[in-house]
Design a protein around this motif. Structure first.
Motif, PDB file in Angstrom:
ATOM      1  N   HIS A  45      48.257  39.268  38.267  1.00 39.06           N
ATOM      2  CA  HIS A  45      47.300  38.188  38.541  1.00 39.06           C
ATOM      3  C   HIS A  45      46.220  38.706  39.497  1.00 39.06           C
ATOM      4  N   GLU A  46      44.952  38.446  39.183  1.00 44.39           N
ATOM      5  CA  GLU A  46      43.856  38.834  40.065  1.00 44.39           C
ATOM      6  C   GLU A  46      43.991  38.120  41.418  1.00 44.39           C
TER       7      GLU A  46
ATOM      8  N   GLY B  84      41.272  28.187  34.177  1.00 40.39           N
ATOM      9  CA  GLY B  84      42.171  28.844  35.121  1.00 40.39           C
ATOM     10  C   GLY B  84      41.867  28.353  36.522  1.00 40.39           C
TER      11      GLY B  84
ATOM     12  N   LEU C   9      44.880  34.254  40.621  1.00 42.85           N
ATOM     13  CA  LEU C   9      44.309  33.539  39.471  1.00 42.85           C
ATOM     14  C   LEU C   9      45.407  33.230  38.455  1.00 42.85           C
ATOM     15  N   GLN C  10      45.495  31.990  38.079  1.00 43.41           N
ATOM     16  CA  GLN C  10      46.451  31.578  37.039  1.00 43.41           C
ATOM     17  C   GLN C  10      45.678  31.070  35.826  1.00 43.41           C
TER      18      GLN C  10
ATOM     19  N   ARG D 246      42.219  36.963  45.070  1.00 45.82           N
ATOM     20  CA  ARG D 246      40.932  36.690  45.704  1.00 45.82           C
ATOM     21  C   ARG D 246      41.208  35.979  47.032  1.00 45.82           C
TER      22      ARG D 246
ATOM     23  N   HIS E   8      44.699  34.169  47.411  1.00 43.95           N
ATOM     24  CA  HIS E   8      44.990  33.295  46.270  1.00 43.95           C
ATOM     25  C   HIS E   8      45.156  34.187  45.040  1.00 43.95           C
TER      26      HIS E   8
ATOM     27  N   TYR F 279      42.637  29.295  41.067  1.00 44.95           N
ATOM     28  CA  TYR F 279      43.202  30.151  42.109  1.00 44.95           C
ATOM     29  C   TYR F 279      44.166  29.333  42.951  1.00 44.95           C
TER      30      TYR F 279
END
Lengths: 212, 229
Positions: B132-133, B117, B144-145, B135, B142, B119
């Motif tokens: 999506h998380e 994954g 997370l993908q 950060r 950003h 960012y």
């Protein structure tokens, strides 16, 4: 010039400088090459995988495997480079594309842009819009000042789903040029005989006037 | 391992119900048209998850698979060019996931490259950030993908050799190289299959280790160009 879209495209063409890598969105931005000063040489990038996009081909000279992001046939400029989608978007996100010019449904006074979705509409797609406005070094929006219903498109805060926040640097309508200076929206130029009153009446965003 | 020569129908027969399939192409350009046609006409595999930029067009390409009711879920960046796909997604007839085009391409690349994954600032603080998380990296939000992988990837290349090395042409490259790397079984449709050493090693775009089946293309873009690509 009576077509508002041509007024906008002609003014936007003056924003581009020789040597820049530029990505042009569908619609008004696609008219810009027709208004470029012949001395200004830019490199056009299209996100489906080409740097060095040339004009539309003549009839009978269409290469079916050579298209732009609007899926329309294009030609190759000398020195053109073709690449895959992951590489193309790495260029965009990585800040290697100097300028993107694209349309918008709304722009806010802090440079937020909404241009990918109208809730309840029949469209469901974002394409490369978010990547382009987030990654390009400079984002220029070309749009008519109001919606077909006459509502301002340059607004205090976007009401439509956002494409990205705080990314727009220049907004060009058929009547005005606005620039984001720091965090402030500034009216810098009137176009096509428009008055400051005309612009005020069709703009709900707050802005400072500093005509050059 | 070298790719195995196969017909489109034989290759497509390896796709089971419930498979996740990546399909190359930007619209129809660079799409594996012969393989898509075989999937539509000669396979009954259903409950499919399709990862492709556009999910075809109304009644053409992957659009036919949609009409047959064989798509369970579609992952794409732009459904708008197929109004029937938009309708199916909005009414819940199919599940869907909309990704920014660059995030889609990079997720596929990451899948093929063994990355867990990444960012990206693209889409952060928008509706597409849901689930999506987030950060903050260097002061910038950003998200997370996750990577994308497929059971089967269907790709198109203008040139290939008998080992399965592939070389793409013009803007027909698009998603094909990344998808070729992200499929557990990659089926490549090639217009011109050359003998081994048919082109210089440094001219290979996709090395043959990514390619499992090699199929002669029999349907060209000119064959299917009807009302607007």
């Amino acid at each position: 010039m009576t077509d508002a879209r041509d007024v906008i495209a002609a003014r936007a063409a003056q924003e581009l400088h020789s040597g820049e890598v530029v990505n042009l969105g569908i619609g008004i931005p696609n008219r810009i090459p027709g208004f470029l000063d012949p001395d200004v040489e830019i490199f056009l990038h299209t996100e489906n995988g080409l740097l060095g996009v040339g004009p539309r081909p003549a009839e009978g000279e269409v290469d079916l495997e050579l298209i732009d992001a609007g899926k329309k046939p294009v030609t190759l400029m000398p020195g053109a480079a073709a690449f895959d989608s992951a590489s193309s978007f790495a260029m965009i996100r990585g800040g290697h594309v100097d300028t993107v010019v694209l349309g918008a449904l709304e722009v806010s006074e802090t440079g937020d842009i909404a241009n990918w979705m109208i809730p309840g509409g029949k469209a469901l797609g974002v394409g490369g819009a978010m990547d382009l406005v987030t990654g390009a070094k400079r984002v220029i929006v070309t749009m008519t000042a109001t919606t077909p219903a006459g509502e301002p498109k340059l607004v205090p805060a976007c009401t439509l789903p956002l494409t990205a926040s705080g990314v727009v640097k220049v907004v060009i309508t058929e009547h005005a040029v606005f620039r984001l200076v720091g965090n402030e929206l500034v009216l810098t130029e009137l176009l096509d005989g428009a008055t400051a009153e005309t612009v005020a009446a069709e703009t709900s965003a707050r802005y400072r006037v500093a005509l050059s | 391992m070298a790719a195995t020569r196969s017909t489109a129908i034989e290759a497509i027969a390896e796709i089971p119900d419930g498979a996740t399939i990546m399909v190359g192409g930007f619209g129809l350009v660079g799409a594996p048209l012969t393989l898509i046609d075989a999937l539509v006409e000669h396979s009954t595999a259903t409950d499919l998850t399709i990862i492709s930029n556009n999910t075809g067009e109304a009644g053409r390409g992957l659009g036919l698979l949609l009409r047959q009711g064989r798509i369970k879920k579609a992952i794409a960046s732009f459904f708008t060019s197929n109004p029937e796909a938009v309708e199916a997604a909005m009414t819940g007839a199919i599940d869907y996931e909309l990704l920014p085009q660059g995030t889609l391409a990079e997720a596929i690349r990451a899948g093929g490259a063994g990355i867990g994954g990444f960012y990206t600032p693209v889409g952060a603080r928008t509706e597409l950030a849901k689930g999506h998380e987030e950060r903050i990296i260097d002061g910038v939000p950003h998200i997370l993908q996750a990577p994308l992988r497929a059971d089967v990837s269907l790709v198109y290349a203008t040139w290939g050799d008998e080992l399965g090395n592939l070389r793409y042409r013009r803007t027909a490259q698009n998603f094909n190289p990344a998808m070729a790397s992200a499929g557990a079984l990659t089926i490549a449709e090639v217009a011109e299959i050359r003998p081994v050493d048919g082109f210089a090693p440094e001219d290979v775009h996709t090395p043959h280790l990514y390619v499992n089946r090699l199929v002669q293309s029999t349907l060209s873009l000119a064959d299917v160009q009807g009302a607007g690509a």
